[in-house]
Design a protein around this motif. Sequence first.
Motif, PDB file in Angstrom:
ATOM      1  N   ALA A   1      53.299  52.733  52.714  1.00  0.00           N
ATOM      2  CA  ALA A   1      52.633  53.692  51.827  1.00  0.00           C
ATOM      3  C   ALA A   1      51.877  53.018  50.681  1.00  0.00           C
ATOM      4  O   ALA A   1      51.076  53.660  50.016  1.00  0.00           O
ATOM      5  CB  ALA A   1      53.665  54.660  51.255  1.00  0.00           C
ATOM      6  N   VAL A   2      52.116  51.721  50.480  1.00  0.00           N
ATOM      7  CA  VAL A   2      51.451  51.015  49.386  1.00  0.00           C
ATOM      8  C   VAL A   2      49.958  50.883  49.683  1.00  0.00           C
ATOM      9  O   VAL A   2      49.562  50.534  50.790  1.00  0.00           O
ATOM     10  CB  VAL A   2      52.074  49.611  49.186  1.00  0.00           C
ATOM     11  N   SER A   3      49.156  51.180  48.689  1.00  0.00           N
ATOM     12  CA  SER A   3      47.708  51.060  48.817  1.00  0.00           C
ATOM     13  C   SER A   3      47.262  49.794  48.090  1.00  0.00           C
ATOM     14  O   SER A   3      47.179  49.767  46.863  1.00  0.00           O
ATOM     15  CB  SER A   3      47.031  52.293  48.214  1.00  0.00           C
ATOM     16  N   PHE A   4      47.002  48.746  48.857  1.00  0.00           N
ATOM     17  CA  PHE A   4      46.578  47.477  48.281  1.00  0.00           C
ATOM     18  C   PHE A   4      45.096  47.527  47.919  1.00  0.00           C
ATOM     19  O   PHE A   4      44.317  48.233  48.535  1.00  0.00           O
ATOM     20  CB  PHE A   4      46.839  46.329  49.269  1.00  0.00           C
ATOM     21  N   LYS A   5      44.713  46.757  46.917  1.00  0.00           N
ATOM     22  CA  LYS A   5      43.316  46.663  46.499  1.00  0.00           C
ATOM     23  C   LYS A   5      42.594  45.659  47.398  1.00  0.00           C
ATOM     24  O   LYS A   5      43.123  44.595  47.702  1.00  0.00           O
ATOM     25  CB  LYS A   5      43.211  46.186  45.049  1.00  0.00           C
ATOM     26  N   ASP A   6      41.397  46.003  47.798  1.00  0.00           N
ATOM     27  CA  ASP A   6      40.590  45.133  48.639  1.00  0.00           C
ATOM     28  C   ASP A   6      39.857  44.119  47.762  1.00  0.00           C
ATOM     29  O   ASP A   6      39.077  44.507  46.883  1.00  0.00           O
ATOM     30  CB  ASP A   6      39.586  45.980  49.425  1.00  0.00           C
ATOM     31  N   PRO A   7      40.089  42.823  47.972  1.00  0.00           N
ATOM     32  CA  PRO A   7      39.432  41.804  47.143  1.00  0.00           C
ATOM     33  C   PRO A   7      37.898  41.859  47.196  1.00  0.00           C
ATOM     34  O   PRO A   7      37.231  41.622  46.184  1.00  0.00           O
ATOM     35  CB  PRO A   7      39.947  40.482  47.713  1.00  0.00           C
ATOM     36  N   MET A   8      37.331  42.178  48.352  1.00  0.00           N
ATOM     37  CA  MET A   8      35.872  42.250  48.461  1.00  0.00           C
ATOM     38  C   MET A   8      35.327  43.442  47.662  1.00  0.00           C
ATOM     39  O   MET A   8      34.299  43.337  46.993  1.00  0.00           O
ATOM     40  CB  MET A   8      35.446  42.356  49.920  1.00  0.00           C
ATOM     41  N   MET A   9      36.032  44.555  47.708  1.00  0.00           N
ATOM     42  CA  MET A   9      35.614  45.724  46.934  1.00  0.00           C
ATOM     43  C   MET A   9      35.731  45.434  45.437  1.00  0.00           C
ATOM     44  O   MET A   9      34.869  45.845  44.656  1.00  0.00           O
ATOM     45  CB  MET A   9      36.459  46.945  47.306  1.00  0.00           C
ATOM     46  N   MET A  10      36.757  44.706  45.046  1.00  0.00           N
ATOM     47  CA  MET A  10      36.909  44.353  43.637  1.00  0.00           C
ATOM     48  C   MET A  10      35.794  43.412  43.186  1.00  0.00           C
ATOM     49  O   MET A  10      35.348  43.485  42.047  1.00  0.00           O
ATOM     50  CB  MET A  10      38.282  43.721  43.385  1.00  0.00           C
ATOM     51  N   LEU A  11      35.315  42.553  44.084  1.00  0.00           N
ATOM     52  CA  LEU A  11      34.190  41.685  43.754  1.00  0.00           C
ATOM     53  C   LEU A  11      32.938  42.520  43.503  1.00  0.00           C
ATOM     54  O   LEU A  11      32.197  42.273  42.546  1.00  0.00           O
ATOM     55  CB  LEU A  11      33.944  40.674  44.874  1.00  0.00           C
ATOM     56  N   ILE A  12      32.721  43.515  44.340  1.00  0.00           N
ATOM     57  CA  ILE A  12      31.567  44.397  44.164  1.00  0.00           C
ATOM     58  C   ILE A  12      31.680  45.169  42.846  1.00  0.00           C
ATOM     59  O   ILE A  12      30.708  45.292  42.096  1.00  0.00           O
ATOM     60  CB  ILE A  12      31.430  45.351  45.367  1.00  0.00           C
ATOM     61  N   ILE A  13      32.879  45.661  42.557  1.00  0.00           N
ATOM     62  CA  ILE A  13      33.100  46.391  41.303  1.00  0.00           C
ATOM     63  C   ILE A  13      32.881  45.466  40.105  1.00  0.00           C
ATOM     64  O   ILE A  13      32.266  45.866  39.111  1.00  0.00           O
ATOM     65  CB  ILE A  13      34.508  47.022  41.285  1.00  0.00           C
ATOM     66  N   ALA A  14      33.349  44.220  40.201  1.00  0.00           N
ATOM     67  CA  ALA A  14      33.151  43.268  39.112  1.00  0.00           C
ATOM     68  C   ALA A  14      31.669  42.959  38.917  1.00  0.00           C
ATOM     69  O   ALA A  14      31.212  42.772  37.789  1.00  0.00           O
ATOM     70  CB  ALA A  14      33.925  41.982  39.385  1.00  0.00           C
ATOM     71  N   PHE A  15      30.931  42.937  40.001  1.00  0.00           N
ATOM     72  CA  PHE A  15      29.490  42.670  39.908  1.00  0.00           C
ATOM     73  C   PHE A  15      28.753  43.842  39.266  1.00  0.00           C
ATOM     74  O   PHE A  15      27.899  43.654  38.407  1.00  0.00           O
ATOM     75  CB  PHE A  15      28.923  42.377  41.301  1.00  0.00           C
ATOM     76  N   VAL A  16      29.112  45.057  39.685  1.00  0.00           N
ATOM     77  CA  VAL A  16      28.406  46.251  39.228  1.00  0.00           C
ATOM     78  C   VAL A  16      28.850  46.678  37.819  1.00  0.00           C
ATOM     79  O   VAL A  16      28.012  46.992  36.974  1.00  0.00           O
ATOM     80  CB  VAL A  16      28.604  47.417  40.234  1.00  0.00           C
ATOM     81  N   ALA A  17      30.156  46.702  37.582  1.00  0.00           N
ATOM     82  CA  ALA A  17      30.660  47.250  36.318  1.00  0.00           C
ATOM     83  C   ALA A  17      31.597  46.289  35.592  1.00  0.00           C
ATOM     84  O   ALA A  17      32.420  46.699  34.789  1.00  0.00           O
ATOM     85  CB  ALA A  17      31.385  48.570  36.592  1.00  0.00           C
ATOM     86  N   GLY A  18      31.451  45.001  35.886  1.00  0.00           N
ATOM     87  CA  GLY A  18      32.326  44.004  35.274  1.00  0.00           C
ATOM     88  C   GLY A  18      32.176  43.896  33.773  1.00  0.00           C
ATOM     89  O   GLY A  18      33.144  43.653  33.061  1.00  0.00           O
ATOM     90  N   SER A  19      30.976  44.087  33.270  1.00  0.00           N
ATOM     91  CA  SER A  19      30.780  43.973  31.824  1.00  0.00           C
ATOM     92  C   SER A  19      31.462  45.111  31.061  1.00  0.00           C
ATOM     93  O   SER A  19      31.671  45.013  29.859  1.00  0.00           O
ATOM     94  CB  SER A  19      29.292  43.939  31.479  1.00  0.00           C
ATOM     95  N   LEU A  20      31.828  46.170  31.780  1.00  0.00           N
ATOM     96  CA  LEU A  20      32.549  47.290  31.166  1.00  0.00           C
ATOM     97  C   LEU A  20      34.067  47.146  31.305  1.00  0.00           C
ATOM     98  O   LEU A  20      34.823  47.990  30.850  1.00  0.00           O
ATOM     99  CB  LEU A  20      32.099  48.612  31.786  1.00  0.00           C
ATOM    100  N   GLY A  21      34.506  46.092  31.978  1.00  0.00           N
ATOM    101  CA  GLY A  21      35.933  45.842  32.132  1.00  0.00           C
ATOM    102  C   GLY A  21      36.606  46.652  33.219  1.00  0.00           C
ATOM    103  O   GLY A  21      37.832  46.674  33.315  1.00  0.00           O
ATOM    104  N   VAL A  22      35.836  47.308  34.071  1.00  0.00           N
ATOM    105  CA  VAL A  22      36.412  48.176  35.097  1.00  0.00           C
ATOM    106  C   VAL A  22      37.324  47.394  36.038  1.00  0.00           C
ATOM    107  O   VAL A  22      38.396  47.875  36.425  1.00  0.00           O
ATOM    108  CB  VAL A  22      35.286  48.895  35.888  1.00  0.00           C
ATOM    109  N   ASP A  23      36.938  46.169  36.386  1.00  0.00           N
ATOM    110  CA  ASP A  23      37.767  45.359  37.269  1.00  0.00           C
ATOM    111  C   ASP A  23      39.129  45.062  36.644  1.00  0.00           C
ATOM    112  O   ASP A  23      40.163  45.108  37.321  1.00  0.00           O
ATOM    113  CB  ASP A  23      37.056  44.066  37.659  1.00  0.00           C
ATOM    114  N   ARG A  24      39.146  44.799  35.357  1.00  0.00           N
ATOM    115  CA  ARG A  24      40.415  44.534  34.663  1.00  0.00           C
ATOM    116  C   ARG A  24      41.278  45.796  34.598  1.00  0.00           C
ATOM    117  O   ARG A  24      42.493  45.725  34.801  1.00  0.00           O
ATOM    118  CB  ARG A  24      40.151  44.007  33.254  1.00  0.00           C
ATOM    119  N   PHE A  25      40.660  46.931  34.321  1.00  0.00           N
ATOM    120  CA  PHE A  25      41.404  48.192  34.292  1.00  0.00           C
ATOM    121  C   PHE A  25      42.037  48.472  35.653  1.00  0.00           C
ATOM    122  O   PHE A  25      43.190  48.896  35.730  1.00  0.00           O
ATOM    123  CB  PHE A  25      40.501  49.364  33.893  1.00  0.00           C
ATOM    124  N   MET A  26      41.291  48.250  36.719  1.00  0.00           N
ATOM    125  CA  MET A  26      41.791  48.557  38.064  1.00  0.00           C
ATOM    126  C   MET A  26      42.949  47.661  38.477  1.00  0.00           C
ATOM    127  O   MET A  26      43.757  48.041  39.319  1.00  0.00           O
ATOM    128  CB  MET A  26      40.666  48.467  39.088  1.00  0.00           C
TER     129      MET A  26
END
Length: 114
Positions: free
Chosen positions: A42-67
């Motif tokens: 049932a655990v929902s793991f975070k996808d490293p590739m998706m986190m890279l995309i999020i860091a690229f798009v919204a990294g300056s807003l800290g979204v990757d750190r929040f997630m």
Amino acid sequence: MNENTISSFLMQNSKFFAPTHQAEIKQLLANVDESKLPAIQAVSFKDPMMMLIIAFVAGSLGVDRFMLGQVGLGVAKLLTVGGCGIWSLVDLFTVQQRTKDFNLNLLKETLGQI
């Protein structure tokens, strides 16, 4: 857990963990009771590739750190606009490994190892 279940878990979820974590994961799962299997599935793991995309798009807003549960660092990154861009650039190179470490800790929490 039996060896087939452990191998199946590792094959299905290999992209969520670093190759260096596999031996530790095998050991953790080998010591776990079969009753924990539904919780592990049932655990929902975070996808490293998706986190890279999020860091690229919204990294300056800290979204990757929040997630990844790093709220304090997320706020600091948000307030400094990604450390004037330098912090965001560094995070682009480290976000995938941090995500894999986060997933390992999430698995340990699910198994009651932390």
